[in-house]
Motif scaffolding. Structure first.
Motif: not given
Length: 411
Positions: A219-221, A224-225, A229-230, A254-256
């Motif tokens: 996730l960190e790699g 962000i979009e 979506d995932i 990510i949450l935003a």
């Protein structure tokens, strides 16, 4: 049938049998064909490496025979989309789709189909490796092969140092638990490549099953979009668990980007302790108002665009208030009942419930004691806010064992 190990270093001869050089490698393009064709060969001669198109290749039986004695000896420069069988496939890892595992390629099987030479399989046996390492006088004595059809393997594009367009659609056939084991065993680069080739929903199902460490790294790699979506496709509790393992900055970004409705569900899950009912409960369940017939209840299920999974029961609520729980009807009872009967007549109204703040272990105990497949979750105002299934509870109590099951509970 031919094998790459036997072909490498074999003489390459022109039309009149003059020696052109030695066979250094074979080139294929990984496309949508189940058996990719050889597009050319790389020939080595006195320190030079040059390309010969497959159109000039007429045979490979101990000698690579060409239909011309004129070749272009310009230095070979590989292009995007080209895979070298010796350099990029031999001794590399690929995914055995049918076997649901990672295997090492110890040899490559080829054959001639009409005018094309094609890759048709890989040999993953230890004997194939021993044959390559043993002296020539002993190699032929080593018997045995384990061939996997090329159409049953997934090539990993990161094995090649050029840009490749590789489809990962076949991996959607695997159970997410099996695929997660493969992702955990691959390098970060390989696993990131694999995840990048999957659609959002498949990637979400897979990432719910991978190890926490690998999930955080992936996730960190990623963009962000894409991460947002995932996570939108994950269960809120699973998404909350994933965000908690990230740095605060990345989790907030990510949450935003997550759609407001899904973000609200995730934030609600984050408000509960990690080992609480609120963190594991499912908010996607079927409500049916009292007074409905069995036929109407079944129709309500059939018209759902995406029914809950697992679908274990329907929850009977007040006609005036859809959050006031009145009873539960197990799916088996619903399927066997007379369609004209009222849902009120077959519902169970004396069932235990849990609250979001209760421990997940408590929900599991209630499920076991009452022989239930799901238990309703009521908030402090006694309003229906979710459901805990036996899957959810056991995933908390026995995470490793339950993940290895790779199955859902069904009535």
């Amino acid at each position: 049938m031919m094998f790459l190990a036997h072909l490498l270093d074999s003489p390459v001869c022109g039309k009149t049998d003059e020696l052109i050089g030695k066979l250094d490698d074979l080139i294929v393009r990984i496309d949508h064909s189940p058996y990719p064709s050889i597009s050319g060969i790389v020939v080595r001669d006195r320190g030079r490496r040059f390309f010969v198109p497959a159109a000039h290749l007429v045979g490979m039986n101990g000698v690579a025979k060409l239909n011309s004695s004129v070749v272009d000896v310009q230095p070979f420069r590989r292009r995007d989309g080209e895979v070298l069988l010796a350099k990029d496939v031999l001794d590399h890892q690929i995914i055995d789709i049918s076997g649901r595992r990672i295997v090492r390629v110890n040899d490559v099987q080829l054959t001639k189909i009409e005018s094309d030479f094609r890759v048709i399989g890989v040999d993953v046996s230890a004997q194939a490796l021993f044959r390559r390492l043993a002296p020539k006088r002993l190699a032929d004595r080593i018997q045995g092969r384990h061939i996997i059809d090329w159409d049953e393997v997934q090539y990993l594009a990161s094995a090649a140092p050029v840009q490749l367009k590789v489809s990962y659609n076949r991996l959607t056939e695997l159970n997410p638990v099996d695929l997660a084991r493969i992702v955990d065993a691959l390098s970060f680069r390989e696993s990131a490549e694999l995840i990048g080739g999957l659609d959002h929903e498949t990637a979400a199902d897979l990432l719910e099953e991978v190890s926490d460490e690998r999930l955080a790294d992936l996730l960190e790699g990623m963009d962000i979009e894409r991460a947002a979506d995932i996570l939108e496709e994950m269960a809120p509790g699973a998404a909350a668990d994933a965000l908690e393992d990230l740095t605060r900055d990345i989790a907030a970004r990510i949450l935003a980007r997550i759609e407001p409705e899904e973000a609200a569900d995730i934030q609600e899950a984050l408000s509960y302790d990690e080992d609480s009912v609120g963190r594991i409960m499912e908010t996607d369940f079927v409500r049916v108002p009292m007074g409905s017939t069995i036929h109407e209840a079944l129709q309500a299920i059939r018209t759902l665009e995406s029914p809950p999974d697992p679908l274990l029961a329907v929850y009977v609520v007040s006609e005036q208030d859809p959050e006031e729980l009145r009873g539960i009807v197990r799916l088996r009872a619903l399927m066997l009942a007379d369609p004209a009967m009222l849902i009120d007549d077959i519902m169970e109204d004396d069932l235990p419930t849990v609250q979001p703040e209760d421990r997940a272990e408590d929900a599991a105990r209630i499920l076991a004691e009452y022989n239930l497949l799901a238990v309703p979750v009521l908030d402090e105002s006694m309003r229906l806010v979710g459901v805990v299934s036996v899957d959810d509870a056991l995933a908390v109590l026995m995470p490793e064992i339950w993940s290895r099951r790779g199955a859902r509970t069904h009535l």
